[in-house]
Design a protein around this motif. Sequence first.
Motif, PDB file in Angstrom:
ATOM      1  N   LEU A   1      -6.806  -6.197   6.752  1.00  0.00           N
ATOM      2  CA  LEU A   1      -5.595  -5.494   6.012  1.00  0.00           C
ATOM      3  C   LEU A   1      -4.193  -6.244   6.269  1.00  0.00           C
ATOM      4  N   SER A   2      -3.996  -7.327   7.240  1.00  0.00           N
ATOM      5  CA  SER A   2      -2.961  -8.058   7.117  1.00  0.00           C
ATOM      6  C   SER A   2      -3.172  -8.909   5.976  1.00  0.00           C
ATOM      7  N   ALA A   3      -4.294  -9.586   5.657  1.00  0.00           N
ATOM      8  CA  ALA A   3      -4.251 -10.502   4.507  1.00  0.00           C
ATOM      9  C   ALA A   3      -3.974  -9.610   3.397  1.00  0.00           C
ATOM     10  N   LEU A   4      -4.686  -8.486   3.228  1.00  0.00           N
ATOM     11  CA  LEU A   4      -4.517  -7.706   1.926  1.00  0.00           C
ATOM     12  C   LEU A   4      -3.090  -7.258   1.628  1.00  0.00           C
ATOM     13  N   SER A   5      -2.303  -6.926   2.886  1.00  0.00           N
ATOM     14  CA  SER A   5      -0.904  -6.433   2.535  1.00  0.00           C
ATOM     15  C   SER A   5      -0.146  -7.690   2.097  1.00  0.00           C
ATOM     16  N   ALA A   6      -0.370  -8.889   2.852  1.00  0.00           N
ATOM     17  CA  ALA A   6       0.417 -10.089   2.638  1.00  0.00           C
ATOM     18  C   ALA A   6       0.194 -10.486   1.119  1.00  0.00           C
ATOM     19  N   VAL A   7      -0.881 -10.628   0.634  1.00  0.00           N
ATOM     20  CA  VAL A   7      -1.313 -10.938  -0.828  1.00  0.00           C
ATOM     21  C   VAL A   7      -0.647  -9.848  -1.694  1.00  0.00           C
ATOM     22  N   THR A   8      -0.521  -8.557  -1.401  1.00  0.00           N
ATOM     23  CA  THR A   8      -0.008  -7.526  -2.353  1.00  0.00           C
ATOM     24  C   THR A   8       1.370  -7.682  -2.343  1.00  0.00           C
ATOM     25  N   ALA A   9       2.146  -7.748  -1.012  1.00  0.00           N
ATOM     26  CA  ALA A   9       3.443  -8.110  -0.969  1.00  0.00           C
ATOM     27  C   ALA A   9       4.120  -9.384  -1.650  1.00  0.00           C
ATOM     28  N   LEU A  10       3.175 -10.314  -1.611  1.00  0.00           N
ATOM     29  CA  LEU A  10       3.706 -11.708  -2.323  1.00  0.00           C
ATOM     30  C   LEU A  10       3.429 -11.463  -3.747  1.00  0.00           C
ATOM     31  N   GLY A  11       2.460 -10.737  -4.199  1.00  0.00           N
ATOM     32  CA  GLY A  11       2.460 -10.577  -5.790  1.00  0.00           C
ATOM     33  C   GLY A  11       3.431  -9.693  -6.230  1.00  0.00           C
ATOM     34  N   VAL A  12       3.833  -8.663  -5.577  1.00  0.00           N
ATOM     35  CA  VAL A  12       4.976  -7.806  -5.944  1.00  0.00           C
ATOM     36  C   VAL A  12       6.270  -8.547  -5.889  1.00  0.00           C
ATOM     37  N   GLY A  13       6.495  -9.286  -4.847  1.00  0.00           N
ATOM     38  CA  GLY A  13       7.925 -10.064  -5.036  1.00  0.00           C
ATOM     39  C   GLY A  13       7.790 -11.121  -6.190  1.00  0.00           C
ATOM     40  N   LEU A  14       6.889 -12.013  -6.184  1.00  0.00           N
ATOM     41  CA  LEU A  14       6.717 -12.851  -7.553  1.00  0.00           C
ATOM     42  C   LEU A  14       6.776 -12.043  -9.047  1.00  0.00           C
TER      43      LEU A  14
END
Length: 340
Positions: free
Chosen positions: A188-201
């Motif tokens: 879940l940490s990896a999934l939330s990090a990828v989601t937050a990175l994609g939203v920011g970009l």
Amino acid sequence: MRTEGTVTRLDRVFARLDREPHRPAHIDVPRMSRHRLVLFSAILAFYLAIVWAVVTTSWLVRLDWQVMFFRPYQQWPQIHAFLDYYVVLGQRGPTAVMIASWLGWRAWRQHTLRPLLVLATSLLLLNVTVGAAKYGMGRLGPHYATVIGSNEMWRGGDIFPSGHTANAVMTWGILAYLASTPRARRWLSALSAVTALGVGLTTVYLGTHWLSDVLLGWAAGLLNLLALPWFEPLIARTENWLFALRDRLRDRYGRGVPMPAPELTGGAPGLLKPRAPAPEEAPATREAVGASRSLRPPAFHHAAAPHTTRGERAPVTPAGSRRPPHSDRVPHSTTTAARP
């Protein structure tokens, strides 16, 4: 044919869906460890460095303008429609509803209010810290910039740091924070990090935020997520207070006094038998029963009559005709005149 001892993956899934009989005794509550404290200090230093780089109009501001003039939404227009929907994963309203639904089910399943209280605490903390930074620095976005090369600070804006990015880090990071196993926490940490990175970009692609806004949004979300263990004692006290309030309201306005259940004394499974009286109370009980029986009036019974068969019984016939009397009719016994 599956044996009783064999447990399949589907059985594990249904077991996870069932409600636990009681609250789990050992719920993993994160603590403010030394590792977490060091990470919090490093991200706080990064946060302050980004703010200082923007305030002093350093190379980071020039990079912001270069990315804005590059206009990524014009370079790759084929993914514009998809990213318009993907950026919703960073909006506070829709994501809060989705996460609250999941955590509400977990709270019901584990007989605890902690997941919902942690979510409420995180959203309140995010609104206070990020909102104060937004309106305190008042930076304008790329679409409203006035002077090329300026940092656009203190001009009435509200985009520094990026709220979408900070909300994505905080909201989806809550799932990893409340994970029950280390393996689930890692995934879940990896999934939330990828989601937050994609939203920011995605916000940079759409032109709604500067690149420095996204960097500060990532830092703000991580700071709030790492600070949650400091609020765990307050969350525990609030949960105990809410449960005590529920019990008081239930005693005052809810159910009455439950009736005691009869005792099981053995025999067949599920068969209830009355409890046998104690030796010292058995004579008194017998005397009371005998006295109550003696007070009853005697019952009167008819004398026994000889039983006759159906054929010996005399038929009962009415004494007279059943037809009502009519004055215009002539009795059959009288003679009538001959017909012509």
